[in-house]
Design an enzyme around this catalytic site. Structure first.
Site, mmCIF file in Angstrom:
data_model
loop_
_atom_site.group_PDB
_atom_site.id
_atom_site.type_symbol
_atom_site.label_atom_id
_atom_site.label_comp_id
_atom_site.label_asym_id
_atom_site.label_seq_id
_atom_site.Cartn_x
_atom_site.Cartn_y
_atom_site.Cartn_z
ATOM 1 N N HIS A 28 38.313 -39.772 -28.846
ATOM 2 C CA HIS A 28 37.482 -40.849 -28.886
ATOM 3 C C HIS A 28 36.466 -40.347 -29.064
ATOM 4 C CE1 HIS A 28 36.481 -44.867 -27.740
ATOM 5 N NE2 HIS A 28 35.456 -44.072 -27.948
ATOM 6 N N LYS A 116 42.333 -49.684 -33.711
ATOM 7 C CA LYS A 116 41.165 -49.723 -32.080
ATOM 8 C C LYS A 116 40.847 -51.038 -31.544
ATOM 9 C CE LYS A 116 38.095 -48.777 -28.529
ATOM 10 N NZ LYS A 116 37.163 -48.401 -29.008
ATOM 11 N N ASP A 272 33.526 -40.475 -26.096
ATOM 12 C CA ASP A 272 32.991 -41.156 -26.619
ATOM 13 C C ASP A 272 31.027 -40.988 -27.299
ATOM 14 O OD1 ASP A 272 32.570 -44.122 -27.732
ATOM 15 O OD2 ASP A 272 32.219 -45.165 -25.577
HETATM 16 C C1 NCD Z 1 29.880 -46.541 -29.428
HETATM 17 C C2 NCD Z 1 28.980 -46.629 -30.395
HETATM 18 O O1 NCD Z 1 28.009 -46.673 -30.489
HETATM 19 O O2 NCD Z 1 29.647 -46.655 -31.464
HETATM 20 N N1 NCD Z 1 28.522 -46.858 -27.832
HETATM 21 C C3 NCD Z 1 28.815 -47.111 -26.615
HETATM 22 O O3 NCD Z 1 28.317 -47.200 -25.673
HETATM 23 N N2 NCD Z 1 30.129 -46.331 -26.114
HETATM 24 C C4 NCD Z 1 31.154 -48.338 -28.854
HETATM 25 C C5 NCD Z 1 31.816 -48.162 -27.622
HETATM 26 O O4 NCD Z 1 32.429 -46.609 -28.268
HETATM 27 O O5 NCD Z 1 31.377 -48.742 -27.193
HETATM 28 ZN ZN ZN Z 2 33.504 -45.877 -28.314
#
Ligand code: NCD
Ligand code: ZN
Length: 375
Positions: A28, A116, A272
């Site tokens: 991710h 997604k 992430d």
């Molecule tokens: C992500 C982003 O900045 O694209 N931000 C986050 O806080 N994780 C989007 C997401 O995965 O929710």
């Molecule tokens: Zn994300």
């Protein structure tokens, strides 16, 4: 006094000083596009061989053709970065207009590995997302189930009357359970889980397809394994600890860490990592997202060690390098990475787009581990 046997065995248990594991993947990741992509892709390519690349660009990556073009731009940026081999695994952004034909095309492309779900309004660039999953997207979900294209879920409800800290747990009952009941053969990843409820749900809901592969998995970020919501307010507002889903209470962090180190095949690594320029984080309405990519494996090693799960690197290897490929039906990587117990300090700032640069997650902090080799 001689130590007792138990004490003795603890005393002589060698602390791991260096280990190598199969090269990991990031299941991710946000890479952005254009000049931002050029700045961040090298950091991931140094740590990981593959990554599931999120499609929340502006405009979002809603078609196979867009995903193929985005993949080409990523590969060009990788070449420019001189970071070595890296394979982007592409994802379509689900909307109410996603057709079964588009899903079939994506599944057959070999380039798109998942779709997604962004609940509309849940997070960065989610405006084009979905407000009623089963109502709006049944045909697309049916096609995904048929063509074995996994659904990656940002699992939060967006109702303003639901407390922001409860939105993931509420999502399980309101969306996840009905989704899995309606499409029992659909492969689903509960992305960046942040609660005990989600960890338990994914741990206990073990279903497999006819070839024995899991139908439900979850990714875990470094920030949710290492921090609780106190970090958001530690001595003042801390924008670089703000991501979505937001950090939760300590009991949730403990449950997530337990899931990560369990070795169970449904839990795997997904940083992430979500880069935003410094000035867009440190402002009145700061963006959500932690830029963790440059030191991700060092942080996961720290989390596993904190949980007492790094006497040997096997559990970390399952989580970082083996469980993800097995879930996606891919072979694990051939290369290896080596981490050494060698402290390093995370820089205060890294180059990114404008002069303000980007503040990496945990800027200025010292890490116990360093990645010293990768092939
Ligand atoms: C992500 C982003 O900045 O694209 N931000 C986050 O806080 N994780 C989007 C997401 O995965 O929710
Ligand atoms: Zn994300």
């Amino acid at each position: 006094m001689q130590p007792t046997t138990k004490q003795h065995s603890q005393t002589v248990k060698a602390q791991l000083t260096e280990f190598s594991i199969r090269r990991p993947d990031d299941w991710h990741l946000h890479l952005r596009d254009g000049a931002a992509l050029d700045h961040v892709v090298g950091a991931t390519a140094k740590q990981f061989h593959r990554a599931i690349v999120m499609p929340n660009l502006k405009p979002p990556v809603t078609t196979t053709d867009m995903a193929v073009a985005y993949r080409d731009r990523i590969l060009t940026a990788v070449k420019k970065s001189n970071a070595g081999s890296f394979e982007p695994l592409m994802v379509l952004y689900l909307t109410g207009a996603t057709t079964p034909a588009e899903i079939e095309k994506a599944a057959k492309s070999g380039v798109v590995k998942a779709v997604k779900l962004y609940p509309a309004g849940a997070t960065t660039n989610s405006e084009a997302g979905v407000s009623d999953l089963l109502g709006q997207c049944s045909d697309a979900l049916e096609a995904m189930q048929k063509h074995d294209l996994p659904l990656l879920v940002h699992g939060e409800v967006t109702d303003s009357d639901v407390d922001v800290f409860d939105r993931e747990a509420v999502f399980i009952d309101r969306v996840m359970k009905p989704l899995r009941a309606r499409f029992p053969g659909l492969r689903v990843v509960f992305e960046h889980i942040t609660t005990k409820q989600a960890a338990e749900f994914v741990r206990d809901e073990v279903t497999r397809d006819s070839s024995g592969r899991l139908l439900l998995g979850a990714t875990l970020t470094p920030q949710h394994l290492l921090y609780n919501r106190n970090s958001l307010f530690n001595g003042g507002l801390q924008p670089h600890w703000y991501c979505l889903p937001i950090l939760k209470r300590e009991e949730h962090r403990v449950a997530l860490l337990e899931a990560a180190v369990s070795g169970l095949p449904q839990f795997f690594l997904g940083t992430d990592s979500a880069p935003h320029a410094k000035h867009l984080k440190e402002m009145a309405c700061g963006c959500a997202g932690c830029y963790s990519a440059p030191y991700a494996m060092e942080m996961y090693a720290e989390a596993f060690e904190l949980a007492g799960a790094l006497d040997t690197p096997e559990k970390l290897e399952l989580f970082a390098s083996l469980n993800g490929p097995a879930f996606y039906g891919l072979a694990p990587n051939e290369g290896r990475i080596t981490l050494r117990r060698q402290s390093q300090t995370i820089p205060a700032n890294l180059p990114f787009l404008t002069d303000s640069g980007i503040v990496p997650f945990r800027a200025g902090e010292e890490l116990a581990w360093s990645m010293v080799d990768s092939d």
